[in-house]
Design a protein around this motif. Structure first.
Motif, PDB file in Angstrom:
ATOM      1  N   CYS A  37       0.852  -1.184   0.000  1.00  0.00           N
ATOM      2  CA  CYS A  37       0.000   0.000   0.000  1.00  0.00           C
ATOM      3  C   CYS A  37       0.884   1.229   0.000  1.00  0.00           C
ATOM      4  O   CYS A  37       1.950   1.245   0.628  1.00  0.00           O
ATOM      5  N   ARG A  49       1.019   3.833  -8.285  1.00  0.00           N
ATOM      6  CA  ARG A  49      -0.180   3.107  -7.827  1.00  0.00           C
ATOM      7  C   ARG A  49      -1.064   2.732  -9.003  1.00  0.00           C
ATOM      8  O   ARG A  49      -1.579   1.633  -9.089  1.00  0.00           O
ATOM      9  N   GLU A  50      -1.240   3.709  -9.905  1.00  0.00           N
ATOM     10  CA  GLU A  50      -2.179   3.484 -11.004  1.00  0.00           C
ATOM     11  C   GLU A  50      -1.618   2.511 -12.031  1.00  0.00           C
ATOM     12  O   GLU A  50      -2.316   1.598 -12.463  1.00  0.00           O
ATOM     13  N   ASN A  55      -3.864  -0.975  -5.105  1.00  0.00           N
ATOM     14  CA  ASN A  55      -5.075  -0.212  -4.777  1.00  0.00           C
ATOM     15  C   ASN A  55      -5.557  -0.380  -3.344  1.00  0.00           C
ATOM     16  O   ASN A  55      -6.687  -0.015  -3.035  1.00  0.00           O
ATOM     17  N   ASP A  57      -5.200   1.159  -0.740  1.00  0.00           N
ATOM     18  CA  ASP A  57      -5.688   2.384  -0.097  1.00  0.00           C
ATOM     19  C   ASP A  57      -7.174   2.598  -0.383  1.00  0.00           C
ATOM     20  O   ASP A  57      -7.866   3.257   0.389  1.00  0.00           O
ATOM     21  N   ILE A  58      -7.652   2.019  -1.483  1.00  0.00           N
ATOM     22  CA  ILE A  58      -9.066   2.135  -1.848  1.00  0.00           C
ATOM     23  C   ILE A  58      -9.842   0.869  -1.471  1.00  0.00           C
ATOM     24  O   ILE A  58     -11.017   0.935  -1.124  1.00  0.00           O
ATOM     25  N   THR A  59      -9.176  -0.299  -1.532  1.00  0.00           N
ATOM     26  CA  THR A  59      -9.901  -1.571  -1.429  1.00  0.00           C
ATOM     27  C   THR A  59      -9.773  -2.271  -0.077  1.00  0.00           C
ATOM     28  O   THR A  59     -10.247  -3.394   0.064  1.00  0.00           O
ATOM     29  N   TYR A  60      -9.147  -1.630   0.902  1.00  0.00           N
ATOM     30  CA  TYR A  60      -8.899  -2.365   2.144  1.00  0.00           C
ATOM     31  C   TYR A  60     -10.184  -2.809   2.835  1.00  0.00           C
ATOM     32  O   TYR A  60     -10.212  -3.852   3.504  1.00  0.00           O
TER      33      TYR A  60
END
Ligand code: ZN
Ligand code: ZN
Length: 259
Positions: A37, A49-50, A55, A57-60
């Motif tokens: 992360c 990241r992209e 991901n 940070d978005i999907t945790y």
């Protein structure tokens, strides 16, 4: 036996379910899913990241729900953990993210020095001896900063540069001692990391001299296979069991799990 460092499809590993099943088959009492992360707001890190699809940070929260489902289906503990990239410039973002996400424990990693991944040999083959030593020195500066930040329970693969042929064997006893003193004064502990133990290089982090110095300073260690593929877990767990036995090492759980 526990493994506090594996990856899943929530970063660059195999399917979460497959990793957890493999950990169960390896006879582990518990496995910590510690996906990569990065929380930095710097443009370069947003780009990384992209393009790599890191991901967490978005999907945790989705991964957390998945871990909850799997806990009912398997016969071992599953820890909801993270392996955060550390750079001193990102301390505020990392702290805010970790407070929000509230993982079971957090591993911190120095993967980059001066914008380059220290695991990539081609970054360093054209450098002079002096320049390579400079990279190693900066790596240890960053690592000490990670330990002193008190952001993490565990510092990952504390001599990651040993994975990289042009950087291998350049660390000094003074650098190891400095890191050991930082651990002595921090809640953060290092891990025995078997991520490259079964390759031709047979690199175990920390290397034998570094591990001795950490033990001289009474620094506790935890353990991780750093597996990304499910088939890696069983072999690395067997390797680590023998490794610990031979050295009479008694690893501990990440401090946050001790409550
Ligand atoms: Zn790592
Ligand atoms: Zn890892």
């Amino acid at each position: 036996m526990y493994d506090f460092h594996v990856h899943s499809t929530y970063s660059d590993g195999d399917f979460l379910r497959k990793m957890v099943r493999a950990a169960e088959s390896a006879g582990l009492e518990g496995v910590g899913v510690s996906d990569h992360c990065n929380a930095a707001s710097r443009e370069r890190m947003a780009h990384m990241r992209e393009v790599y699809g890191f991901n967490l940070d978005i999907t945790y929260e989705r991964r957390r729900a998945a871990i909850e489902r799997l806990r009912d289906a398997v016969d071992l503990e599953i820890y909801d953990a993270v392996e955060m990239d550390y750079d001193p410039r990102d301390v505020d973002e990392i702290r805010t993210f970790l407070e929000t996400a509230d993982f079971d424990y957090a591993i911190g990693s120095v993967h980059e020095v001066d914008g380059q991944n220290v695991q990539v040999s081609s970054n360093y083959v054209d450098l002079s001896e002096g320049e390579r030593d400079e990279v190693v020195a900066t790596y240890f500066d960053r690592l000490v900063s990670l330990i002193e930040s008190e952001l993490f329970d565990v510092a990952a693969h504390v001599d990651l540069i040993e994975r990289t042929t042009p950087l291998r064997g350049r660390a000094t006893t003074d650098q190891y001692r400095r890191v050991a003193r930082a651990f002595e004064n921090s809640r953060t502990i290092p891990e025995i990391n078997a991520g490259r133990a079964l390759t031709d290089e047979e690199v175990v982090h920390p290397d034998p001299e570094f591990l001795e110095i950490l033990r001289d300073h009474d620094v506790s260690v935890t353990i991780g296979t750093d597996s990304h593929r499910s088939f890696e877990i069983g072999n690395r767990v067997d390797f680590l069991e023998e490794f610990l036995d031979r050295r009479d090492l008694d690893p501990v759980r990440p401090p946050a799990l001790e409550g």
